[in-house]
Design an enzyme around this catalytic site. Structure first.
Site, mmCIF file in Angstrom:
data_model
loop_
_atom_site.group_PDB
_atom_site.id
_atom_site.type_symbol
_atom_site.label_atom_id
_atom_site.label_comp_id
_atom_site.label_asym_id
_atom_site.label_seq_id
_atom_site.Cartn_x
_atom_site.Cartn_y
_atom_site.Cartn_z
ATOM 1 N N ARG A 1 24.903 -31.060 14.896
ATOM 2 C CA ARG A 1 23.807 -31.709 14.147
ATOM 3 C C ARG A 1 23.778 -33.207 14.464
ATOM 4 O O ARG A 1 22.898 -33.685 15.158
ATOM 5 C CB ARG A 1 23.968 -31.433 12.639
ATOM 6 N N ASP A 2 24.785 -33.955 14.007
ATOM 7 C CA ASP A 2 24.767 -35.415 14.191
ATOM 8 C C ASP A 2 24.816 -35.763 15.679
ATOM 9 O O ASP A 2 24.203 -36.732 16.127
ATOM 10 C CB ASP A 2 25.966 -36.034 13.460
ATOM 11 N N HIS B 1 32.515 -39.737 6.114
ATOM 12 C CA HIS B 1 31.748 -39.536 7.359
ATOM 13 C C HIS B 1 31.649 -40.896 8.048
ATOM 14 O O HIS B 1 30.879 -41.758 7.622
ATOM 15 C CB HIS B 1 30.373 -38.987 6.964
ATOM 16 N N HIS C 1 31.308 -43.375 11.566
ATOM 17 C CA HIS C 1 30.917 -43.542 12.971
ATOM 18 C C HIS C 1 31.815 -44.616 13.576
ATOM 19 O O HIS C 1 32.197 -45.574 12.905
ATOM 20 C CB HIS C 1 29.434 -43.918 13.074
ATOM 21 N N CYS D 1 22.425 -41.739 14.275
ATOM 22 C CA CYS D 1 21.101 -41.570 13.669
ATOM 23 C C CYS D 1 20.051 -42.233 14.551
ATOM 24 O O CYS D 1 20.136 -43.435 14.816
ATOM 25 C CB CYS D 1 21.091 -42.202 12.276
ATOM 26 N N ASN E 1 30.030 -40.390 16.070
ATOM 27 C CA ASN E 1 30.934 -40.151 14.935
ATOM 28 C C ASN E 1 32.378 -40.319 15.370
ATOM 29 O O ASN E 1 32.697 -40.272 16.551
ATOM 30 C CB ASN E 1 30.806 -38.697 14.469
HETATM 31 N N1 COA Z 1 10.602 -29.238 8.385
HETATM 32 C C1 COA Z 1 9.593 -29.066 9.251
HETATM 33 N N2 COA Z 1 8.438 -29.738 9.208
HETATM 34 C C2 COA Z 1 8.314 -30.633 8.205
HETATM 35 C C3 COA Z 1 9.326 -30.866 7.281
HETATM 36 C C4 COA Z 1 10.524 -30.144 7.397
HETATM 37 N N3 COA Z 1 11.535 -30.319 6.577
HETATM 38 N N4 COA Z 1 8.905 -31.820 6.439
HETATM 39 C C5 COA Z 1 7.672 -32.167 6.827
HETATM 40 N N5 COA Z 1 7.314 -31.458 7.898
HETATM 41 C C6 COA Z 1 6.075 -31.516 8.651
HETATM 42 C C7 COA Z 1 4.866 -31.348 7.760
HETATM 43 O O1 COA Z 1 4.571 -29.983 7.611
HETATM 44 C C8 COA Z 1 3.800 -32.081 8.542
HETATM 45 O O2 COA Z 1 3.384 -31.277 9.636
HETATM 46 P P1 COA Z 1 1.938 -31.437 10.286
HETATM 47 O O3 COA Z 1 1.873 -32.833 10.859
HETATM 48 O O4 COA Z 1 1.929 -30.373 11.333
HETATM 49 O O5 COA Z 1 0.995 -31.213 9.157
HETATM 50 C C9 COA Z 1 4.569 -33.259 9.131
HETATM 51 O O6 COA Z 1 5.936 -32.838 9.186
HETATM 52 C C10 COA Z 1 4.453 -34.508 8.310
HETATM 53 O O7 COA Z 1 4.820 -34.214 6.985
HETATM 54 P P2 COA Z 1 5.201 -35.366 5.946
HETATM 55 O O8 COA Z 1 5.595 -34.743 4.661
HETATM 56 O O9 COA Z 1 4.092 -36.383 5.921
HETATM 57 O O10 COA Z 1 6.509 -35.938 6.590
HETATM 58 P P3 COA Z 1 6.763 -37.344 7.262
HETATM 59 O O11 COA Z 1 6.051 -37.458 8.551
HETATM 60 O O12 COA Z 1 6.557 -38.425 6.257
HETATM 61 O O13 COA Z 1 8.341 -37.212 7.595
HETATM 62 C C11 COA Z 1 10.471 -36.251 7.077
HETATM 63 C C12 COA Z 1 9.279 -37.010 6.527
HETATM 64 C C13 COA Z 1 11.584 -36.384 6.042
HETATM 65 C C14 COA Z 1 10.083 -34.802 7.231
HETATM 66 C C15 COA Z 1 10.892 -36.833 8.443
HETATM 67 O O14 COA Z 1 10.957 -38.225 8.358
HETATM 68 C C16 COA Z 1 12.198 -36.287 8.914
HETATM 69 O O15 COA Z 1 12.319 -35.108 9.209
HETATM 70 N N6 COA Z 1 13.235 -37.116 8.999
HETATM 71 C C17 COA Z 1 14.548 -36.647 9.393
HETATM 72 C C18 COA Z 1 15.370 -37.812 9.835
HETATM 73 C C19 COA Z 1 16.735 -37.365 10.271
HETATM 74 O O16 COA Z 1 17.089 -36.212 10.332
HETATM 75 N N7 COA Z 1 17.542 -38.368 10.638
HETATM 76 C C20 COA Z 1 18.845 -38.150 11.121
HETATM 77 C C21 COA Z 1 19.810 -37.731 10.101
HETATM 78 S S1 COA Z 1 20.465 -39.073 9.188
HETATM 79 ZN ZN ZN Z 2 26.340 -39.594 10.914
#
Ligand code: COA
Ligand code: ZN
Length: 321
Positions: free
Chosen positions: A17-18, A208, A210, A241, A250
């Site tokens: 994952r990370d 956790h 890094h 990240c 990490n």
């Molecule tokens: N899984 C899959 N798709 C998702 C989702 C999820 N958990 N959450 C939102 N989406 C999709 C929505 O369905 C939408 O799709 P569309 O454009 O086809 O309609 C799109 O993403 C935007 O949705 P929205 O609610 O506006 O999300 P956002 O663009 O504001 O993003 C997150 C919010 C949280 C989903 C996004 O920032 C994210 O996934 N971040 C993860 C960061 C991460 O993992 N960082 C590393 C770990 S620390």
């Molecule tokens: Zn991390």
């Protein structure tokens, strides 16, 4: 405060994952599954298999369902997934994860950069998720930037304690203290770890770290000495990240296991098995990885004395400087 309780240490693998979330090249699904299956047999306590995030935000983990549903689950190993919102929770529950690992940051700016939500919005999602999960998976929250933020700098301990309070109120059972960009130092780690355990003795805490600034193992040792017995770590030292400037790998799993092994701690983990897997990583990710022990060999490694095989000893000592 008493907190030296760790006779057994739990190693929690996060490389798939990370680690893979920040790799520029997509790691094929079958390779992820093969690595997870192999890691499952090394004795690690938990594997963070993937994240159910937006595939636009984290394209490297767009195959979350396929990976989660196709791995072989070894009894006794917990299979977790990172979840940022309710949509992610629904996806994870559909794959029968053992643990939902919620993610948000202690600092506002990193939460917005990473998740496009304010911390209050994240907490609102967590509240809905706690109802949705309803005891069907272990509920953990990973608190990014616990030890400092790449945008805001210092994160006060009071802020961390407030966040853990909120998690506790929501019925969250475990909290991971994340040093997202490797800015924490051992003194600070000890202070934070002692404070949270003192206040929530029943909460399951994980550290956790890094290794961005070379303090990863020192911080892990400080956490251990403060009573923490669960550590996230990543094979080869992969990780980071994508939404935290300057983030890098990490703490390396095999280096951490090697250190704790040498100190006499029981982890139930096969170090040689981990080292064999770590050797496969450069081919898989197409670059060198930071792990040290895989290059140097464990500290128990012994070499033949130079020059003995040919019958003369003229080269003995020539490697010294
Ligand atoms: N899984 C899959 N798709 C998702 C989702 C999820 N958990 N959450 C939102 N989406 C999709 C929505 O369905 C939408 O799709 P569309 O454009 O086809 O309609 C799109 O993403 C935007 O949705 P929205 O609610 O506006 O999300 P956002 O663009 O504001 O993003 C997150 C919010 C949280 C989903 C996004 O920032 C994210 O996934 N971040 C993860 C960061 C991460 O993992 N960082 C590393 C770990 S620390
Ligand atoms: Zn991390």
């Amino acid at each position: 405060m008493t907190l030296i309780k760790n006779s057994r240490i739990y190693i929690q693998e996060v490389s798939v994952r990370d680690g893979f979330q920040i790799e520029p090249e997509f790691i094929p699904t079958d390779q992820k599954i093969a690595l997870i299956n192999a890691l499952s047999r090394t004795g690690v306590a938990k594997i963070e298999v993937t994240s159910f995030t937006s595939p636009k935000a984290i394209p490297g983990l767009a195959d979350a369902e396929a990976v989660m549903c196709q791995i072989d689950r070894v009894p006794g190993v917990q299979y977790a997934a990172l979840v940022p919102n309710t949509r992610g929770c629904e996806r994870a529950l559909a794959c029968q994860v053992d643990e939902i690992n919620l993610v948000m940051s202690a600092s506002q700016s990193h939460n917005v950069a990473n998740l496009r939500m304010t911390p209050e919005q994240s907490l609102g999602q967590f509240s809905d998720i706690a109802k949705l999960v309803d005891g069907n998976a272990f509920l953990n929250a990973s608190l990014s930037t616990t030890f400092g933020c790449p945008f805001e700098g210092e994160v006060p301990l009071s802020r961390v304690l407030d966040m853990v309070d909120r998690f506790s109120d929501l019925g969250i059972q475990g909290v991971t203290l994340c040093d997202t960009t490797g800015v924490g130092n051992p003194r600070q780690v000890k202070e934070v770890c002692l404070a949270v355990q003192d206040r929530w003795p029943a909460m399951v805490f994980t550290a956790h770290f890094h290794n961005t600034r070379g303090m990863g193992l020192a911080n892990a040792l400080a956490a251990l000495q403060a009573g923490i017995d669960r550590f996230d770590a990543s094979l080869g030292g992969l990780g980071g990240c994508p939404f935290a400037p300057g983030a890098s790998g990490n703490v390396c799993t095999e280096d951490l296991v090697h250190m704790f092994n040498a100190m006499g701690y029981d982890m139930g983990v096969d170090l040689d098995g981990l080292l064999e897997l770590a050797k496969l990583l450069p081919d898989m990710v197409k670059h060198e990885v930071p792990g040290q022990v895989v290059k140097a060999g464990p500290s128990t490694r012994r070499y033949p004395l130079p020059g003995r095989q040919g019958g003369t000893d003229q080269t003995a000592g020539s490697f010294c400087s």
